[in-house]
Design an enzyme around this catalytic site. Structure first.
Site, PDB file in Angstrom:
ATOM      1  N   HIS A 104      27.478  -2.856 -12.618  1.00 57.34           N
ATOM      2  CA  HIS A 104      28.410  -3.662 -11.833  1.00 57.34           C
ATOM      3  C   HIS A 104      27.825  -4.974 -11.333  1.00 57.34           C
ATOM      4  O   HIS A 104      28.578  -5.925 -11.089  1.00 57.34           O
ATOM      5  CB  HIS A 104      28.921  -2.867 -10.638  1.00 57.34           C
ATOM      6  CG  HIS A 104      29.733  -1.674 -11.027  1.00 57.34           C
ATOM      7  ND1 HIS A 104      30.454  -0.964 -10.104  1.00 57.34           N
ATOM      8  CD2 HIS A 104      29.951  -1.070 -12.215  1.00 57.34           C
ATOM      9  CE1 HIS A 104      31.082   0.041 -10.712  1.00 57.34           C
ATOM     10  NE2 HIS A 104      30.770   0.000 -11.997  1.00 57.34           N
ATOM     11  N   HIS A 140       0.813  -1.214   0.000  1.00 55.33           N
ATOM     12  CA  HIS A 140       0.000   0.000   0.000  1.00 55.33           C
ATOM     13  C   HIS A 140       0.854   1.274   0.000  1.00 55.33           C
ATOM     14  O   HIS A 140       0.499   2.263  -0.626  1.00 55.33           O
ATOM     15  CB  HIS A 140      -0.955   0.005   1.203  1.00 55.33           C
ATOM     16  CG  HIS A 140      -0.263  -0.153   2.511  1.00 55.33           C
ATOM     17  ND1 HIS A 140       0.225  -1.381   2.943  1.00 55.33           N
ATOM     18  CD2 HIS A 140       0.062   0.746   3.469  1.00 55.33           C
ATOM     19  CE1 HIS A 140       0.796  -1.222   4.122  1.00 55.33           C
ATOM     20  NE2 HIS A 140       0.720   0.055   4.451  1.00 55.33           N
TER      21      HIS A 140
END
Length: 158
Positions: A98, A9
């Site tokens: 990376h 929510h």
């Protein structure tokens, strides 16, 4: 590209904004909920979205909760998912370059819409630096840890 999106929510409104932007850019979105701002338990949407990515039903995921860490904790328990929490575009770029992350987790209570949109844009458009040996080696080491400690869905479902 198909993207699994999920939230609780606290992340619902930001998820809706990002979903609309991504659809406008031509991405196919599969929305696993929450579907309103009514209280919702994070695992109820993040877990099925994570499973969809693990099964190859979506190529990436974007998960949004209050701070991002709950989503990342759930996603990283699933074999084949590499979820990162990013709070700025620099981290989003490095998370793709990376680590070859395939799930982006954001904190709807931590960052505003404008920065969230920029983070998503950078993360979606950045490629893994698969031609740089040190990053390939490091990702492989993380994958080896998963091989050791996580079970593939095919092993669980058979």
């Amino acid at each position: 590209m198909k993207i699994a999106m999920a939230s609780d929510h606290a992340g619902y409104e930001l998820k809706q904004e990002i979903k609309e932007i991504l659809e406008g850019q031509g991405y196919e979105i599969v929305d696993f909920g929450a579907h309103s701002t009514e209280a919702a338990d994070l695992p109820d949407s993040i877990y099925p979205a994570s499973i969809a990515i693990a099964r190859g039903e979506a190529e990436r995921g974007i998960f949004i909760d209050g701070v991002g860490y709950g989503s990342a904790m759930i996603a990283n328990k699933i074999y084949g998912l590499n979820a990162v929490v990013c709070q700025d575009p620099f981290c989003a770029r490095l998370a793709r370059e990376h680590t070859n992350s395939n799930v982006l987790c954001l904190g709807g209570k931590i960052i505003g819409s404008a920065i969230a949109h920029e983070i998503v844009d950078v993360w979606m458009k950045t490629d893994f630096m698969g031609d740089v040996e040190k990053y390939v080696r490091r990702v492989k080491k993380v994958d080896e840890i998963s091989e050791k400690h996580l079970r593939k869905l095919s092993e669980i479902e058979s």
